[in-house]
Scaffold this active site. Structure first.
Site, PDB file in Angstrom:
ATOM      1  N   ASP A  34       0.839  -1.192   0.000  1.00  0.00           N
ATOM      2  CA  ASP A  34       0.000   0.000   0.000  1.00  0.00           C
ATOM      3  C   ASP A  34       0.876   1.244   0.000  1.00  0.00           C
ATOM      4  O   ASP A  34       1.908   1.298   0.692  1.00  0.00           O
ATOM      5  CB  ASP A  34      -0.924   0.010   1.222  1.00  0.00           C
ATOM      6  CG  ASP A  34      -2.022   1.049   1.092  1.00  0.00           C
ATOM      7  OD1 ASP A  34      -3.156   0.672   0.726  1.00  0.00           O
ATOM      8  OD2 ASP A  34      -1.753   2.243   1.349  1.00  0.00           O
ATOM      9  N   HIS A 142     -27.236 -13.043 -20.456  1.00  0.00           N
ATOM     10  CA  HIS A 142     -26.610 -13.850 -21.507  1.00  0.00           C
ATOM     11  C   HIS A 142     -25.996 -13.013 -22.632  1.00  0.00           C
ATOM     12  O   HIS A 142     -26.474 -11.931 -22.976  1.00  0.00           O
ATOM     13  CB  HIS A 142     -27.644 -14.808 -22.110  1.00  0.00           C
ATOM     14  CG  HIS A 142     -28.766 -14.088 -22.814  1.00  0.00           C
ATOM     15  ND1 HIS A 142     -28.714 -13.726 -24.141  1.00  0.00           N
ATOM     16  CD2 HIS A 142     -29.960 -13.642 -22.364  1.00  0.00           C
ATOM     17  CE1 HIS A 142     -29.826 -13.106 -24.493  1.00  0.00           C
ATOM     18  NE2 HIS A 142     -30.607 -13.027 -23.426  1.00  0.00           N
ATOM     19  N   GLY A 190     -25.139   6.537 -10.899  1.00  0.00           N
ATOM     20  CA  GLY A 190     -25.939   5.628 -10.095  1.00  0.00           C
ATOM     21  C   GLY A 190     -27.428   5.795 -10.345  1.00  0.00           C
ATOM     22  O   GLY A 190     -27.929   6.914 -10.483  1.00  0.00           O
TER      23      GLY A 190
END
Length: 216
Positions: A34, A142, A190
């Site tokens: 990190d 699909h 969103g």
């Protein structure tokens, strides 16, 4: 030889990656690199996993003989792909990390570096390309393609025969109807509803969507 996983990034997404990797029971040891490692007050252990250095080519080379596998737990799409390619050149094995709760058709294709989170559904004849994130409870129907380095956020629903390009971000709870094509580097806000194709390099939002501005 033990399977040991090195994860680049111990922030929010990196911690989720580590948690799912632990649940998969495929790794005997998991550790982090990190960029905050050199900060005096940065913890050197996160969720019982060691943080052993900062993210650098030097440390990747240093630990390439100690760890069998490596993964990138960084949310930024382009940065994630950059470091995944560096890890590949360093001869790490790049896994697919999949939560045991995910429902994935045996006829779906998942490329290396893909991350599949809790309760994801992936239907038959889909393709999930290199370094993509399918986050909590999203669904991919699909014959759809999720492009390299793309992030499908929690609760998003992708209908059948949808083609999403590289480096896209599909926001939380969004819905994309069947047969839609989305170009590279598109951000869908969103809760949006996508009823038509979206050209590359755009930010869009709304139900149905409107173009907000160019995505740089």
């Amino acid at each position: 030889m033990k399977n040991k996983l090195l994860i680049l990034g111990s922030g929010g997404h990196g911690r989720v990656v580590a948690d799912v990797a632990e649940k998969s029971n495929k790794f005997d040891e998991i550790s982090f690199l990190d960029n905050n490692f050199l900060n005096f007050d940065f913890p050197k252990s996160i969720n019982s996993k060691k943080v052993i250095g900062d993210i650098s080519k030097k440390n990747i080379e240093k630990y390439s003989s100690d760890f069998t596998h490596a993964f990138v737990g960084i949310g930024d799409n382009k940065i994630r792909i950059k470091w995944l390619k560096i890890l590949m050149k360093a001869d790490f094995e790049i896994p697919k990390i999949i939560d045991p709760s995910a429902q994935i058709s045996k006829y779906a294709l998942l490329e290396k570096g893909s991350f599949i989170n809790t309760n994801v559904v992936i239907q038959c004849n889909t393709k999930i390309e290199f370094g993509s994130i399918l986050n909590t409870s999203c669904t991919i129907d699909h014959d759809s393609i999720i492009g390299e380095g793309t992030h499908i956020s929690p609760g998003a629903n992708i209908a059948g025969n949808v083609n999403i390009g590289k480096f896209c971000w599909i926001g939380i709870g969004s819905q994309i109807i069947q047969n839609v094509k989305i170009g590279d580097n598109v951000t869908v806000g969103g809760g949006s509803l996508v009823l038509r194709d979206i050209p590359k390099n755009l930010k869009v939002f709304g139900s149905p969507i409107n173009v907000i501005k160019e995505n740089k």
